[in-house]
Design a protein around this motif. Structure first.
Motif, PDB file in Angstrom:
ATOM      1  N   GLU A   1      -7.244  -5.867   5.170  1.00  0.00           N
ATOM      2  CA  GLU A   1      -5.946  -5.265   4.887  1.00  0.00           C
ATOM      3  C   GLU A   1      -4.870  -6.212   5.379  1.00  0.00           C
ATOM      4  OE1 GLU A   1      -5.970  -1.771   4.011  1.00  0.00           O
ATOM      5  OE2 GLU A   1      -3.819  -1.335   4.092  1.00  0.00           O
TER       6      GLU A   1
ATOM      7  N   GLY B   1      -6.108  -2.928  -4.305  1.00  0.00           N
ATOM      8  CA  GLY B   1      -4.795  -2.301  -4.394  1.00  0.00           C
ATOM      9  C   GLY B   1      -3.752  -2.948  -3.508  1.00  0.00           C
ATOM     10  N   THR B   2      -2.498  -2.814  -3.923  1.00  0.00           N
ATOM     11  CA  THR B   2      -1.398  -3.382  -3.149  1.00  0.00           C
ATOM     12  C   THR B   2      -0.090  -2.683  -3.506  1.00  0.00           C
ATOM     13  OG1 THR B   2      -0.312  -5.448  -2.531  1.00  0.00           O
ATOM     14  CG2 THR B   2      -0.929  -5.212  -4.830  1.00  0.00           C
ATOM     15  N   GLY B   3       0.974  -3.071  -2.836  1.00  0.00           N
ATOM     16  CA  GLY B   3       2.289  -2.518  -3.164  1.00  0.00           C
ATOM     17  C   GLY B   3       3.267  -2.721  -2.024  1.00  0.00           C
TER      18      GLY B   3
ATOM     19  N   GLN C   1      -2.366   0.230   9.519  1.00  0.00           N
ATOM     20  CA  GLN C   1      -0.934  -0.006   9.268  1.00  0.00           C
ATOM     21  C   GLN C   1      -0.069   0.650  10.341  1.00  0.00           C
ATOM     22  OE1 GLN C   1       0.529   0.683   5.342  1.00  0.00           O
ATOM     23  NE2 GLN C   1      -1.164  -0.359   4.323  1.00  0.00           N
TER      24      GLN C   1
ATOM     25  N   ALA D   1       1.784  -4.406   1.544  1.00  0.00           N
ATOM     26  CA  ALA D   1       0.429  -4.326   2.109  1.00  0.00           C
ATOM     27  C   ALA D   1      -0.566  -4.413   0.970  1.00  0.00           C
ATOM     28  CB  ALA D   1       0.247  -3.014   2.863  1.00  0.00           C
ATOM     29  N   PHE D   2      -1.775  -4.812   1.328  1.00  0.00           N
ATOM     30  CA  PHE D   2      -2.867  -4.777   0.334  1.00  0.00           C
ATOM     31  C   PHE D   2      -4.162  -4.445   1.043  1.00  0.00           C
ATOM     32  CE2 PHE D   2      -2.730  -9.276   1.653  1.00  0.00           C
ATOM     33  CZ  PHE D   2      -4.031  -9.445   2.078  1.00  0.00           C
ATOM     34  N   GLY D   3      -5.113  -3.943   0.297  1.00  0.00           N
ATOM     35  CA  GLY D   3      -6.439  -3.684   0.857  1.00  0.00           C
ATOM     36  C   GLY D   3      -7.505  -4.076  -0.145  1.00  0.00           C
TER      37      GLY D   3
ATOM     38  N   GLN E   1     -13.410  -3.950   4.529  1.00  0.00           N
ATOM     39  CA  GLN E   1     -12.170  -4.247   3.807  1.00  0.00           C
ATOM     40  C   GLN E   1     -11.329  -5.206   4.641  1.00  0.00           C
ATOM     41  OE1 GLN E   1      -9.991  -0.627   2.938  1.00  0.00           O
ATOM     42  NE2 GLN E   1     -11.038  -0.368   0.978  1.00  0.00           N
TER      43      GLN E   1
ATOM     44  N   PHE F   1       0.868   5.422  -0.328  1.00  0.00           N
ATOM     45  CA  PHE F   1       1.499   4.688   0.779  1.00  0.00           C
ATOM     46  C   PHE F   1       2.291   3.473   0.339  1.00  0.00           C
ATOM     47  CE2 PHE F   1      -2.611   2.561   0.447  1.00  0.00           C
ATOM     48  CZ  PHE F   1      -3.462   3.632   0.182  1.00  0.00           C
ATOM     49  N   THR F   2       2.379   3.239  -0.970  1.00  0.00           N
ATOM     50  CA  THR F   2       3.192   2.114  -1.443  1.00  0.00           C
ATOM     51  C   THR F   2       4.073   2.574  -2.608  1.00  0.00           C
ATOM     52  OG1 THR F   2       1.163   1.480  -2.616  1.00  0.00           O
ATOM     53  CG2 THR F   2       1.825   0.101  -0.767  1.00  0.00           C
TER      54      THR F   2
ATOM     55  N   SER G   1      -6.535   0.854   5.841  1.00  0.00           N
ATOM     56  CA  SER G   1      -5.100   1.166   5.867  1.00  0.00           C
ATOM     57  C   SER G   1      -4.705   1.938   7.121  1.00  0.00           C
ATOM     58  CB  SER G   1      -4.710   1.961   4.613  1.00  0.00           C
ATOM     59  OG  SER G   1      -5.082   1.254   3.454  1.00  0.00           O
TER      60      SER G   1
ATOM     61  N   PHE H   1      -0.411   4.496  -5.453  1.00  0.00           N
ATOM     62  CA  PHE H   1      -0.960   4.826  -4.133  1.00  0.00           C
ATOM     63  C   PHE H   1       0.115   5.608  -3.408  1.00  0.00           C
ATOM     64  CE2 PHE H   1      -3.127   0.769  -5.157  1.00  0.00           C
ATOM     65  CZ  PHE H   1      -4.443   1.201  -5.090  1.00  0.00           C
TER      66      PHE H   1
ATOM     67  N   ARG I   1     -17.723   5.228   3.038  1.00  0.00           N
ATOM     68  CA  ARG I   1     -17.554   6.230   1.977  1.00  0.00           C
ATOM     69  C   ARG I   1     -18.938   6.561   1.435  1.00  0.00           C
ATOM     70  NH1 ARG I   1     -12.458   4.020  -1.648  1.00  0.00           N
ATOM     71  NH2 ARG I   1     -11.179   3.396   0.121  1.00  0.00           N
TER      72      ARG I   1
ATOM     73  N   HIS J   1     -10.901   3.526   4.852  1.00  0.00           N
ATOM     74  CA  HIS J   1     -10.232   2.281   4.446  1.00  0.00           C
ATOM     75  C   HIS J   1      -9.564   1.649   5.674  1.00  0.00           C
ATOM     76  CE1 HIS J   1      -6.500   4.952   3.265  1.00  0.00           C
ATOM     77  NE2 HIS J   1      -6.890   5.150   4.487  1.00  0.00           N
TER      78      HIS J   1
HETATM   79  N1  DAH Z   1      -6.528   1.763   0.974  1.00  0.00           N
HETATM   80  C1  DAH Z   1      -6.756   1.504  -0.431  1.00  0.00           C
HETATM   81  C2  DAH Z   1      -8.219   1.796  -0.755  1.00  0.00           C
HETATM   82  O1  DAH Z   1      -9.042   1.730   0.108  1.00  0.00           O
HETATM   83  C3  DAH Z   1      -6.453   0.084  -0.778  1.00  0.00           C
HETATM   84  C4  DAH Z   1      -5.006  -0.247  -0.655  1.00  0.00           C
HETATM   85  C5  DAH Z   1      -4.168  -0.047  -1.713  1.00  0.00           C
HETATM   86  C6  DAH Z   1      -4.504  -0.757   0.537  1.00  0.00           C
HETATM   87  C7  DAH Z   1      -2.832  -0.346  -1.645  1.00  0.00           C
HETATM   88  C8  DAH Z   1      -3.163  -1.059   0.632  1.00  0.00           C
HETATM   89  C9  DAH Z   1      -2.316  -0.857  -0.480  1.00  0.00           C
HETATM   90  O2  DAH Z   1      -2.609  -1.557   1.736  1.00  0.00           O
HETATM   91  O3  DAH Z   1      -1.018  -1.184  -0.394  1.00  0.00           O
HETATM   92  O4  DAH Z   1      -8.513   2.057  -1.864  1.00  0.00           O
END
Ligand code: DAH
Length: 340
Positions: free
Chosen positions: A208, A285-287, A171, A308-310, A206, A248-249, A168, A246, A193, A166
């Motif tokens: 991010e 996803g995000t948070g 970050q 953050a979000f991805g 992705q 990380f959030t 992420s 997640f 993956r 990912h």
């Molecule tokens: N890294 C996650 C994935 O690949 C996606 C993601 C979710 C990124 C939440 C983020 C986050 O930055 O806050 O499934």
């Protein structure tokens, strides 16, 4: 070795083709002048030098005569009729690949509101992909993300090498690059993956987003998501956040956008929308960035907060154009790619 005889023939050459033939006859590997050179072995030693110089001079003179005749002949108008009013040949035009195009589009949307596009390695350490994101080694959350490991010696501190599963991993790297917030990052990269079906390819992309500053809250996150959804999917597109988990959030969410087919009504001509069934499509996803993740990046969570979000590029393209099989993106079938 009289230049006169060559000169006469060259001047009489009536076309470029005839001149080319003469060039071969005089100067070619088996041409007349080379014959002279080959004969040098039969010349008495004391005369060899003078003989050689003469042949070389002849060669130069002949070449000069040929070049000047070539100029004369090239300047001549062709007898053939040429209609310069005819339209030129049309060659097929290439265009950006559907994924490259989306990458550019998304980059522009975020750059407009002050985000900076960054790129980080596609091969990273476990540290970047997991540890720095509040997933210590042995943590079960690592299993959520199927990961390809590189067959290379592990680093004592950073762990094994992985193909980034990912974006992420950007970050921690971005926090350490910028050091002091504000941070507004848009990290777009390839991810890997081991999946292959209508909605997954083993290599995908992705994007991010990450925003860190003083007093950053979910309100800024929601505003940014709404802005992106309208710009990318079109006016009137709305977003909603659903609670999720997640590592990380905290809190974490999944983001949905109103279905691009039924515009969020869940109905098409009175029937249930077949694409979304509910009016919503899942974006990703995000948070709010977890305090441990901020700390690991060298940022004081008591002073700063962020989100953050991805999201998947292939996925947003699919949603935007209503496509049903992302394997087509990489099939190399020009008939598919030409449509975009
Ligand atoms: N890294 C996650 C994935 O690949 C996606 C993601 C979710 C990124 C939440 C983020 C986050 O930055 O806050 O499934």
């Amino acid at each position: 070795m009289d230049i006169g005889q060559y000169e006469k023939e060259i001047k009489n050459a009536s076309s470029l083709e005839k001149l080319n033939d003469l060039e071969i006859k005089f100067l070619g590997r088996n041409g007349l002048i080379n014959d002279f050179l080959k004969k040098i072995k039969d010349i008495p030693n004391e005369e060899k030098k003078e003989y050689g110089q003469k042949v070389n001079q002849l060669k130069k003179d002949v070449l000069r005569l040929i070049e000047s005749r070539r100029k004369e002949l090239s300047g001549k108008k062709s007898d053939k009729f040429f209609d310069e009013t005819l339209p030129g040949k049309q060659y097929p035009k290439g265009s950006l690949h559907i994924v490259s195009f989306a990458v550019e589009e998304i980059t522009k949307i975020f750059e407009k509101i002050g985000f900076i596009r960054v790129s980080y390695p596609e091969v990273d350490w476990e540290y970047g992909a997991f540890e720095s994101l509040n997933m210590p080694s042995g943590h079960p959350a690592r299993d959520d993300v199927e990961t390809s490991f590189i067959d290379a010696p592990a680093n004592l501190k950073l762990g094994k090498m992985v193909l980034t599963p990912h974006t992420s991993n950007g970050q921690n790297r971005e926090m350490k690059r910028v050091k002091t917030p504000p941070i507004r990052m848009i990290n777009i990269s390839k991810c890997y993956r081991p999946n292959w079906d209508a909605t997954h390819t083993p290599m995908f992309h992705q994007f991010e987003g990450m925003c860190i500053d003083k007093n950053i809250s979910i309100i800024h996150l929601k505003g940014t998501l709404d802005y992106f959804a309208e710009k990318y999917f079109g006016k009137g597109t709305k977003t909603r956040l659903r609670p999720h988990h997640f590592q990380f959030t905290e809190p974490s969410f999944e983001v949905d956008v109103t279905c691009t087919v039924c515009r969020g009504t869940a109905k098409v001509n009175g029937n249930k929308c077949k694409v979304c069934k509910s009016g919503w499509l899942e974006l990703g996803g995000t948070g709010m960035v977890h305090p441990n993740v901020l700390k690991e990046g060298g940022i004081d969570p008591n002073k700063y907060s962020g989100w953050a979000f991805g999201f998947g590029i292939e996925r947003v393209i699919m949603m935007k154009y209503g496509l049903d099989d992302i394997r087509n993106y990489y099939s190399g079938d020009i008939r598919f790619l030409e449509q975009f």
